[in-house]
Design a protein around this motif. Structure first.
Motif, PDB file in Angstrom:
ATOM      1  N   ILE A  35       5.742  90.813  90.965  1.00 22.38           N
ATOM      2  CA  ILE A  35       6.892  90.869  91.859  1.00 22.38           C
ATOM      3  C   ILE A  35       6.374  91.607  93.045  1.00 22.38           C
ATOM      4  N   ALA A  36       5.541  92.673  92.947  1.00 19.39           N
ATOM      5  CA  ALA A  36       5.211  93.494  94.071  1.00 19.39           C
ATOM      6  C   ALA A  36       4.263  92.970  94.800  1.00 19.39           C
ATOM      7  N   GLU A  37       3.366  92.041  94.244  1.00 20.38           N
ATOM      8  CA  GLU A  37       2.204  91.454  94.840  1.00 20.38           C
ATOM      9  C   GLU A  37       2.828  90.180  95.938  1.00 20.38           C
ATOM     10  N   ILE A  38       3.490  89.584  95.271  1.00 18.88           N
ATOM     11  CA  ILE A  38       4.379  88.442  96.152  1.00 18.88           C
ATOM     12  C   ILE A  38       5.195  89.119  97.462  1.00 18.88           C
ATOM     13  N   GLN A  39       6.031  90.023  97.072  1.00 18.10           N
ATOM     14  CA  GLN A  39       6.722  90.958  98.127  1.00 18.10           C
ATOM     15  C   GLN A  39       5.711  91.554  99.191  1.00 18.10           C
ATOM     16  N   ARG A  40       4.629  91.623  98.788  1.00 17.92           N
ATOM     17  CA  ARG A  40       3.605  92.433  99.711  1.00 17.92           C
ATOM     18  C   ARG A  40       3.126  91.474 100.624  1.00 17.92           C
ATOM     19  N   GLU A  41       2.843  89.960  99.847  1.00 16.86           N
ATOM     20  CA  GLU A  41       2.201  88.930 100.702  1.00 16.86           C
ATOM     21  C   GLU A  41       2.950  88.012 101.242  1.00 16.86           C
ATOM     22  N   GLU A  42       3.973  87.535 100.505  1.00 18.86           N
ATOM     23  CA  GLU A  42       4.934  86.504 100.907  1.00 18.86           C
ATOM     24  C   GLU A  42       6.264  86.955 101.635  1.00 18.86           C
ATOM     25  N   GLY A  43       6.991  87.564 100.742  1.00 17.74           N
ATOM     26  CA  GLY A  43       8.652  87.900 101.015  1.00 17.74           C
ATOM     27  C   GLY A  43       9.076  88.519 100.187  1.00 17.74           C
ATOM     28  N   GLN A  44      10.465  88.755 100.223  1.00 19.27           N
ATOM     29  CA  GLN A  44      11.359  89.084  99.000  1.00 19.27           C
ATOM     30  C   GLN A  44      11.827  88.204  98.380  1.00 19.27           C
ATOM     31  N   ILE A  45      11.924  88.136  97.085  1.00 19.69           N
ATOM     32  CA  ILE A  45      12.284  87.291  95.891  1.00 19.69           C
ATOM     33  C   ILE A  45      13.756  87.637  95.871  1.00 19.69           C
ATOM     34  N   ALA A  46      14.709  86.451  95.922  1.00 19.65           N
ATOM     35  CA  ALA A  46      16.007  86.856  95.523  1.00 19.65           C
ATOM     36  C   ALA A  46      16.588  85.395  94.663  1.00 19.65           C
ATOM     37  N   VAL A  47      17.622  85.755  93.897  1.00 13.82           N
ATOM     38  CA  VAL A  47      18.102  84.831  92.884  1.00 13.82           C
ATOM     39  C   VAL A  47      18.574  83.890  93.900  1.00 13.82           C
ATOM     40  N   GLY A  48      18.311  82.391  93.398  1.00 11.77           N
ATOM     41  CA  GLY A  48      19.019  81.344  94.118  1.00 11.77           C
ATOM     42  C   GLY A  48      20.040  80.833  93.354  1.00 11.77           C
ATOM     43  N   ASP A  49      20.214  79.391  93.540  1.00  9.59           N
ATOM     44  CA  ASP A  49      21.292  78.497  93.038  1.00  9.59           C
ATOM     45  C   ASP A  49      20.913  78.427  91.444  1.00  9.59           C
ATOM     46  N   SER A  50      21.894  78.656  90.720  1.00  8.34           N
ATOM     47  CA  SER A  50      21.863  78.355  89.266  1.00  8.34           C
ATOM     48  C   SER A  50      21.967  76.885  88.964  1.00  8.34           C
ATOM     49  N   GLY A  51      22.487  76.241  89.813  1.00  6.22           N
ATOM     50  CA  GLY A  51      22.823  74.550  89.638  1.00  6.22           C
ATOM     51  C   GLY A  51      21.338  74.096  89.769  1.00  6.22           C
ATOM     52  N   LYS A  52      20.370  74.598  90.274  1.00  6.26           N
ATOM     53  CA  LYS A  52      19.096  74.188  90.626  1.00  6.26           C
ATOM     54  C   LYS A  52      18.091  74.569  89.358  1.00  6.26           C
ATOM     55  N   ASP A  53      18.523  75.277  88.503  1.00  2.35           N
ATOM     56  CA  ASP A  53      17.890  75.823  87.346  1.00  2.35           C
ATOM     57  C   ASP A  53      17.335  74.606  86.484  1.00  2.35           C
ATOM     58  N   ASP A  54      16.317  74.690  85.807  1.00  3.72           N
ATOM     59  CA  ASP A  54      15.540  73.815  85.086  1.00  3.72           C
ATOM     60  C   ASP A  54      15.613  74.331  83.553  1.00  3.72           C
ATOM     61  N   GLU A  55      16.344  73.506  82.701  1.00  7.59           N
ATOM     62  CA  GLU A  55      16.794  74.134  81.476  1.00  7.59           C
ATOM     63  C   GLU A  55      15.438  74.092  80.585  1.00  7.59           C
ATOM     64  N   PHE A  56      14.493  73.076  80.803  1.00  7.01           N
ATOM     65  CA  PHE A  56      13.257  73.292  80.110  1.00  7.01           C
ATOM     66  C   PHE A  56      12.063  72.789  81.084  1.00  7.01           C
ATOM     67  N   SER A  57      11.027  73.455  81.011  1.00  5.62           N
ATOM     68  CA  SER A  57       9.896  73.116  82.150  1.00  5.62           C
ATOM     69  C   SER A  57       8.670  73.496  81.485  1.00  5.62           C
ATOM     70  N   SER A  58       7.454  72.734  81.650  1.00  5.00           N
ATOM     71  CA  SER A  58       6.169  73.041  81.264  1.00  5.00           C
ATOM     72  C   SER A  58       5.406  73.492  82.586  1.00  5.00           C
ATOM     73  N   SER A  59       6.060  73.716  83.600  1.00  2.00           N
ATOM     74  CA  SER A  59       5.247  74.439  85.077  1.00  2.00           C
ATOM     75  C   SER A  59       5.263  75.634  84.916  1.00  2.00           C
ATOM     76  N   PRO A  60       4.277  76.172  85.435  1.00  2.00           N
ATOM     77  CA  PRO A  60       4.029  77.676  85.539  1.00  2.00           C
ATOM     78  C   PRO A  60       5.030  78.237  86.329  1.00  2.00           C
ATOM     79  N   CYS A  61       5.484  79.652  85.584  1.00  2.00           N
ATOM     80  CA  CYS A  61       6.344  80.435  86.504  1.00  2.00           C
ATOM     81  C   CYS A  61       5.790  80.757  87.682  1.00  2.00           C
ATOM     82  N   ALA A  62       6.347  80.609  88.947  1.00  2.00           N
ATOM     83  CA  ALA A  62       6.006  80.917  90.244  1.00  2.00           C
ATOM     84  C   ALA A  62       5.693  82.248  90.399  1.00  2.00           C
ATOM     85  N   CYS A  63       6.349  83.187  89.833  1.00  2.00           N
ATOM     86  CA  CYS A  63       6.134  84.638  89.865  1.00  2.00           C
ATOM     87  C   CYS A  63       5.014  85.196  88.921  1.00  2.00           C
TER      88      CYS A  63
END
Length: 97
Positions: free
Chosen positions: A48-76
């Protein structure tokens, strides 16, 4: 500084979401031993600290866009463990983009 959404598709694992949303890692204690939970919390906080230092602040988004199951890597934290991915956004200086 004017903040704007610079990434509207930032999908994170449940572990990261707990810390991003509530600054609380106590949920890690339910699935990991004490030492493992501490290591995992440290990994997430560093990510989180690295992302916020390099890219920007992370904020919770829209729970309607959540994916119940994914094999994609976590963006964080980058975990490749399959599971839920939760929608977050990256906020940054709109003048830089």
């Amino acid at each position: 500084m004017s903040l704007a959404i610079i990434d509207d598709d930032f999908m994170v694992c449940t572990d990261c979401l707990m810390i991003i949303a509530n600054d609380d890692a106590s949920g890690l204690d339910y699935s990991l031993g004490e030492e493992e939970a501490e290591v995992r919390e440290h990994e997430i906080l560093e990510a989180i600290a690295e992302i916020q230092r390099e890219e920007g602040q992370i904020a919770v988004g829209d729970s309607g866009k959540d994916d119940e199951f994914s094999s994609s890597p976590c963006a964080c934290c980058g975990t490749r463990l399959a599971g839920a991915r939760h929608h977050c956004v990256l906020l940054g200086d709109s003048r830089e983009r």
